[in-house]
Design a protein around this motif. Structure first.
Motif, short mmCIF file in Angstrom:
data_model
loop_
_atom_site.label_atom_id
_atom_site.label_comp_id
_atom_site.label_asym_id
_atom_site.label_seq_id
_atom_site.Cartn_x
_atom_site.Cartn_y
_atom_site.Cartn_z
N ALA A 36 0.83 -1.21 0.00
CA ALA A 36 0.00 0.00 0.00
C ALA A 36 0.86 1.25 0.00
N ASN A 37 0.47 2.23 -0.80
CA ASN A 37 1.03 3.58 -0.76
C ASN A 37 0.01 4.46 -0.04
N VAL A 38 0.40 5.03 1.10
CA VAL A 38 -0.57 5.78 1.92
C VAL A 38 -0.49 7.28 1.67
N GLU A 39 0.20 7.70 0.62
CA GLU A 39 0.27 9.11 0.18
C GLU A 39 0.58 10.06 1.34
N PHE A 40 1.85 10.10 1.70
CA PHE A 40 2.35 10.98 2.76
C PHE A 40 1.69 10.69 4.11
N GLY A 41 1.24 9.46 4.31
CA GLY A 41 0.62 9.08 5.57
C GLY A 41 -0.86 9.39 5.68
N GLN A 42 -1.44 10.00 4.64
CA GLN A 42 -2.84 10.44 4.71
C GLN A 42 -3.82 9.26 4.82
N ALA A 43 -3.45 8.10 4.31
CA ALA A 43 -4.35 6.95 4.33
C ALA A 43 -3.99 5.96 5.44
N THR A 44 -3.29 6.43 6.46
CA THR A 44 -2.88 5.54 7.55
C THR A 44 -4.07 4.89 8.22
N ASP A 45 -5.10 5.68 8.55
CA ASP A 45 -6.27 5.12 9.24
C ASP A 45 -6.98 4.09 8.35
N ALA A 46 -7.09 4.39 7.07
CA ALA A 46 -7.73 3.44 6.16
C ALA A 46 -6.91 2.16 6.06
N LEU A 47 -5.59 2.28 6.07
CA LEU A 47 -4.74 1.09 6.02
C LEU A 47 -4.90 0.26 7.29
N ILE A 48 -4.95 0.91 8.44
CA ILE A 48 -5.15 0.17 9.69
C ILE A 48 -6.44 -0.63 9.65
N ALA A 49 -7.51 -0.01 9.15
CA ALA A 49 -8.79 -0.72 9.05
C ALA A 49 -8.68 -1.89 8.08
N THR A 50 -7.97 -1.70 6.97
CA THR A 50 -7.81 -2.78 5.98
C THR A 50 -7.00 -3.93 6.56
N VAL A 51 -5.93 -3.63 7.28
CA VAL A 51 -5.10 -4.68 7.88
C VAL A 51 -5.91 -5.46 8.91
N ARG A 52 -6.70 -4.77 9.71
CA ARG A 52 -7.52 -5.47 10.70
C ARG A 52 -8.56 -6.37 10.03
N ARG A 53 -9.07 -5.94 8.91
CA ARG A 53 -10.09 -6.74 8.21
C ARG A 53 -9.47 -7.91 7.46
N GLU A 54 -8.36 -7.70 6.79
CA GLU A 54 -7.78 -8.71 5.91
C GLU A 54 -6.73 -9.59 6.59
N ARG A 55 -6.11 -9.13 7.65
CA ARG A 55 -5.13 -9.89 8.43
C ARG A 55 -3.96 -10.43 7.59
N PRO A 56 -3.25 -9.56 6.88
CA PRO A 56 -2.08 -10.03 6.14
C PRO A 56 -0.91 -10.34 7.08
N GLY A 57 -0.01 -11.19 6.62
CA GLY A 57 1.17 -11.51 7.41
C GLY A 57 2.37 -10.66 7.06
N LEU A 58 2.34 -10.01 5.88
CA LEU A 58 3.38 -9.09 5.46
C LEU A 58 2.71 -7.84 4.90
N VAL A 59 3.14 -6.68 5.36
CA VAL A 59 2.54 -5.41 4.92
C VAL A 59 3.67 -4.48 4.47
N TYR A 60 3.64 -4.09 3.20
CA TYR A 60 4.63 -3.19 2.62
C TYR A 60 3.98 -1.82 2.47
N VAL A 61 4.51 -0.80 3.16
CA VAL A 61 3.86 0.52 3.18
C VAL A 61 4.82 1.58 2.66
N SER A 62 4.43 2.22 1.56
CA SER A 62 5.22 3.31 0.96
C SER A 62 4.63 4.66 1.39
N GLU A 63 5.48 5.68 1.37
CA GLU A 63 5.10 7.05 1.74
C GLU A 63 4.52 7.09 3.16
N CYS A 64 5.16 6.36 4.04
CA CYS A 64 4.75 6.27 5.44
C CYS A 64 5.71 7.12 6.27
#
Length: 345
Positions: A131-159
Motif C-alpha cells: 500500500a502507498n498511503v500518500e504521505f501518511g494520509q491513508a494511515t487510518d484506512a490502512l489500519i482498518a484494511t489490515v484489521r479486516r484482511e489480516r495479512p502476514g506481510l505489509v509493505y507501506v510506501s510514503e509512510c
C-alpha cells in the motif's frame, strides 16, 4: 487518322483526359480532405512512437516513459486516425493506421513473465498487502484494511514517522517485526511482518526501500519493499537507475523472494520487465489474470488507468488470488495477494 488520345491531343482540340487505370497517378487530395488527413497523421504519431519503443523493449526518453503508462488507451487515437484516413480517402495513410492500431492492440495484451509451475507441498499461506498511503494520509484506512484482511506481510510506501508510529503501535501484537526507513513525506517506508525478520537492509534510493529476510514455515524468504522515483520529466535517469537497483537485488536467485510496493512502473516499461526477467519473478496480478487492473490514480479527474503497484513472487510461491482494495486518503489502490509458500521440489 487521329492520334491515340492516351498519348497526345490533336492540335486545335481540347486535350483528352488520360483515363484512370493501372499506373495512373492518384487523384489530388481535395481541399476538404486535407484537414482530415493531417489530423489522422498527428493522431497516429504518438501511438506509433510509443508502440515502436514497446516492441523494441526500450523506455526511450521523455515523453515516452510517461506515455507508456497510457499504452492500452493509445488504441483510441489510433482508431480515430484510421477513421479519419478513411474519410480522407488516402489508402496509404489508412494502411499505416491499420498497422499502428494492430501493433498497439497487440502490445496491450497481458504481458508474459516466466511460465513456472510451483512444485512441492504447500508449507504456509502467506497474505501480502502492498500500500502507498500518500504521505501518511491513508494511515487510518490502512489500519482498518489490515484489521479486516489480516495479512502476514505489509509493505507501506510514503509512510512518514507518524504513520510508522501508528502502524507499529496498532499491530504490536499481530505484526511485531518490522524494517523501516524513518523519514518525512514520501521518503518514509515500513515493512511489517508477522514472521521474524533478520538481515535488515536497504536499497539506496531517493525514497525508502527497506528489506529483510523473513523466517516463514522454516524457510528463509527475502522480502523487499520497492518504491523508486516516478519517471518525471528531468528525472527519468533517476527512475531507471533505481529500478535497476531493484533488478540487481532480484537477479541472484537465492531462495524464495517477495518484492512488493509502488514501482512507479507498469508492465509496459522495459525497466520493470527487466526485474522480472533477471530475477525470474512473476507478477502476482499477472498470475491471477489481473495484470491490467489499474491501481493509479484513484484521486483526480481521470479514472485509474495504469497498474504501478505490484507484488512480485519467485517460483517457490503459487498465487491463489489477488485483489485491489481502495484506501481512503490515498491516490493508490492497495494490492492484496494470497500466496502459498511451497516446499522443496
Amino acid at each position: 487518322m487521329d492520334s491515340d488520345p492516351v498519348l497526345a491531343a490533336v492540335p486545335g482540340r481540347a486535350p483528352v483526359p488520360r483515363p484512370a487505370g493501372t499506373g495512373a497517378a492518384p487523384p489530388p487530395l481535395r481541399p476538404r480532405h486535407r484537414p482530415a488527413a493531417w489530423l489522422a497523421g498527428l493522431l497516429l504519431l504518438v501511438p506509433a512512437t510509443v508502440t515502436v519503443c514497446r516492441l523494441l523493449d526500450t523506455d526511450g526518453v521523455t515523453p515516452v516513459p510517461q506515455l507508456l503508462s497510457f499504452l492500452p488507451w493509445l488504441a483510441l487515437p489510433a482508431g480515430l486516425g484510421l477513421l479519419l484516413a478513411a474519410v480522407a480517402r488516402r489508402r496509404g495513410l489508412a494502411l499505416t493506421a491499420v498497422v499502428v492500431l494492430a501493433a498497439t492492440a497487440w502490445s496491450s495484451l497481458p504481458y508474459t513473465t516466466w511460465t513456472v509451475v510451483s512444485h512441492g507441498p504447500p508449507l504456509a499461506r502467506v497474505r501480502v498487502l502492498a500500500a502507498n498511503v500518500e504521505f501518511g494520509q491513508a494511515t487510518d484506512a490502512l489500519i482498518a484494511t489490515v484489521r479486516r484482511e489480516r495479512p502476514g506481510l505489509v509493505y507501506v510506501s510514503e509512510c512518514d514517522r507518524a504513520c510508522r508510529r501508528a502502524l507499529t503501535t496498532a499491530f504490536a501484537g499481530e505484526l511485531p517485526h518490522h524494517a523501516s526507513v524513518e523519514a518525512e513525506g514520501s521518503a518514509g517506508s515500513v515493512l511489517l511482518s508477522a514472521h521474524p525478520l533478520r538481515d535488515w537492509r536497504m536499497i539506496p534510493a531517493t525514497m525508502g526501500m527497506p528489506g529483510a529476510t523473513a523466517e516463514i514455515a522454516g524457510r528463509s524468504v527475502r522480502v523487499q519493499l520497492a518504491h523508486p522515483m516516478p519517471p518525471l520529466p528531468g528525472q527519468v535517469d533517476v527512475w531507471r537507475r533505481e529500478l535497476g537497483r531493484i533488478e540487481d537485488f532480484a537477479a541472484p536467485r537465492t531462495g524464495p523472494t517477495l518484492i512488493a510496493g509502488d514501482f512507479n512502473a507498469s508492465q509496459d516499461h522495459a525497466a520493470f520487465r527487466a526485474i522480472l526477467r533477471e530475477g525470474r519473478l512473476r507478477d502476482a496480478a499477472w498470475a491471477a489474470g489481473k495484470s491490467r487492473a489499474a491501481t493509479w490514480p484513484v484521486e483526480g479527474p481521470l479514472p485509474p488507468y495504469v497498474q504501478i503497484d505490484h507484488v512480485l513472487v519467485s517460483d517457490e510461491f503459487s498465487v491463489e488470488d489477488v485483489r485491489f482494495p481502495d484506501l481512503a486518503g490515498s491516490d493508490h489502490r492497495a494490492v492484496l495477494a494470497d500466496l502459498d509458500l511451497r516446499g522443496e521440489r
